[in-house]
Design an enzyme around this catalytic site. Structure first.
Site, mmCIF file in Angstrom:
data_model
loop_
_atom_site.group_PDB
_atom_site.id
_atom_site.type_symbol
_atom_site.label_atom_id
_atom_site.label_comp_id
_atom_site.label_asym_id
_atom_site.label_seq_id
_atom_site.Cartn_x
_atom_site.Cartn_y
_atom_site.Cartn_z
ATOM 1 N N PHE A 11 -29.226 -4.652 37.061
ATOM 2 C CA PHE A 11 -28.133 -4.161 37.900
ATOM 3 C C PHE A 11 -28.664 -3.336 39.081
ATOM 4 C CE2 PHE A 11 -25.468 -0.181 38.103
ATOM 5 C CZ PHE A 11 -24.631 -0.638 39.116
ATOM 6 N N ILE A 12 -29.416 -2.284 38.810
ATOM 7 C CA ILE A 12 -29.894 -1.438 39.918
ATOM 8 C C ILE A 12 -31.001 -2.167 40.684
ATOM 9 C CG2 ILE A 12 -30.908 0.797 40.572
ATOM 10 C CD1 ILE A 12 -29.643 2.005 38.054
ATOM 11 N N ASP A 31 -38.937 -9.969 36.197
ATOM 12 C CA ASP A 31 -37.861 -9.594 35.271
ATOM 13 C C ASP A 31 -37.849 -10.611 34.129
ATOM 14 O OD1 ASP A 31 -34.897 -7.882 35.850
ATOM 15 O OD2 ASP A 31 -35.157 -9.144 34.091
ATOM 16 N N GLY A 36 -31.335 -8.040 32.369
ATOM 17 C CA GLY A 36 -31.004 -8.506 33.717
ATOM 18 C C GLY A 36 -30.418 -9.916 33.629
ATOM 19 N N LEU A 76 -38.466 -0.311 37.515
ATOM 20 C CA LEU A 76 -37.114 -0.178 36.944
ATOM 21 C C LEU A 76 -36.969 -0.908 35.619
ATOM 22 C CD1 LEU A 76 -36.627 0.195 40.193
ATOM 23 C CD2 LEU A 76 -34.264 -0.055 39.543
ATOM 24 N N THR A 95 -40.574 -1.176 24.834
ATOM 25 C CA THR A 95 -40.470 -1.621 26.230
ATOM 26 C C THR A 95 -40.667 -0.437 27.165
ATOM 27 O OG1 THR A 95 -38.799 -3.196 25.559
ATOM 28 C CG2 THR A 95 -38.966 -2.800 27.905
ATOM 29 N N TYR A 149 -34.276 6.903 23.203
ATOM 30 C CA TYR A 149 -34.278 6.491 24.606
ATOM 31 C C TYR A 149 -34.740 7.652 25.487
ATOM 32 C CZ TYR A 149 -32.477 4.842 29.114
ATOM 33 O OH TYR A 149 -32.348 4.476 30.420
#
Ligand code: UDP
Length: 322
Positions: A11-12, A31, A36, A76, A95, A149
């Site tokens: 998204f970003i 990606d 995504g 990102l 990740t 997170y």
């Protein structure tokens, strides 16, 4: 100028790719489409300055080639969204930590600047208002999966700042507060796209807890502009910046505003946290950024207010229904 965006189909990341193309940059995206989506970048595919590769940042040769080809890295790629964190904690932790280690290590070999995107989640359950970059991080216990997170992103920050201090790798750490806008998926828990979809379809708008928890929402267009501006400031190197909005809204008020923006007849339904996220879930009550540091350095001011943000998401979600 060639830029490498990890997570550029997210998204970003996809908004950043579009913005940097408009600025005349050559954009390279890596990606793995885990969170995504190819639809996020279809509109960029025809642009000769846009290049993308579907692969993981864990594929070191692929990431290394892109780091080598580009002048700057916007990192990102990450596992994001509260639902994903609760449901797939191993993936989140691995990740976020391993991916960032790989990117920093590769960038360090060629001393390429890295913009590391972190999150307001690192402030944890601190009740301080507003959050300033040097504040203590207050995380919950390790048996509450949500905090993995924040912890993984805090490690990313420590590592990035360590690369700067110890190896002089130029890094900038940005803590993004709730970022919303067109193309954000509601799949991983994010509140605004979920509320808008619920309101447009006439389904109940699901407010978790008592709805008195609050957030400050930023439009993604403001955020990507700030990322680019910060990346160009040599004084930003080795520093941490909050980027967000200081317009605070409770989640219940947000539900009401979405309902009215959509002229929806949906009922607003309270759902206990245990039902939404399983037992033992902890939420943050308030999350307000102090944005004076980023304002001072790059003159950052959000240009979208909450009504405009809601309107842009409603317009996008309506376009998907046509
Ligand atoms: N939330 C909600 N209904 C939803 C999704 C989220 O009430 O369908 C709440 C969530 O519990 C939190 C806030 O909205 O208090 C923001 O959630 P989001 O996942 O968007 O971001 P967070 O700030 O938790 O990272």
């Amino acid at each position: 100028m060639k830029v490498f965006i990890t997570g550029g189909a997210g998204f970003i990341g996809s908004h950043l790719a579009g913005y940097l193309l408009e600025q005349g940059k050559q954009v390279f995206v890596l990606d793995d489409l885990s969170t995504g989506a190819i639809e996020n970048i279809v509109h960029l595919k025809g642009n000769p300055a846009f290049h993308y590769q579907i692969d993981s940042i864990m594929n070191i040769p692929a990431a290394a080639e892109l780091v080598d080809r580009c002048d700057i890295v916007y990192h990102l790629a990450a596992a994001v969204g509260v639902r994903l964190i609760v449901e797939s904690p191993v993936r989140t932790i691995e990740t976020n930590i391993r991916g960032t280690e790989i990117i920093l290590d590769l960038a360090n070999k060629k001393k390429k600047k890295v913009i590391v995107t972190s999150t307001s989640e690192v402030y944890g359950k601190s009740s301080k208002v507003p959050f300033t970059e040097t504040d203590d991080l207050v995380l919950g216990s390790t048996d509450k999966g949500r905090w993995s997170y924040a912890c993984s992103k805090a490690i990313d920050e420590f590592l990035a700042l360590a690369y700067w201090r110890e190896k002089r790798l130029p890094v900038v750490v940005v803590r993004l507060f709730n970022t919303v806008g067109p193309r954000q998926t509601g799949q991983y828990g994010m509140v605004l796209p979920n509320f808008v979809r619920q309101a447009l379809s006439g389904e109940p708008i699901t407010v978790f807890g008592n709805g008195l928890q609050s957030r400050c929402f930023s439009h993604v267009a403001d955020i990507v502009r700030a990322l680019n501006d910060l990346s160009q400031q040599s004084q930003a190197v080795g520093q941490v910046f909050n980027i967000g909005s200081d317009e605070e809204v409770t989640i219940l008020q947000l539900a009401e505003r979405v309902k009215s923006a959509c002229r929806s007849s949906s009922e607003i339904k309270m759902i206990p946290y245990e039902k939404a996220y399983g037992s033992g879930f902890e939420d943050m009550q308030r999350r307000v950024p102090d944005i004076s540091k980023v304002r001072q350095l790059i003159g950052y001011r959000p240009t979208y207010n909450l009504d405009q943000i809601i309107a842009s998401v409603v317009e996008h979600e309506r376009s998907l229904l046509r």
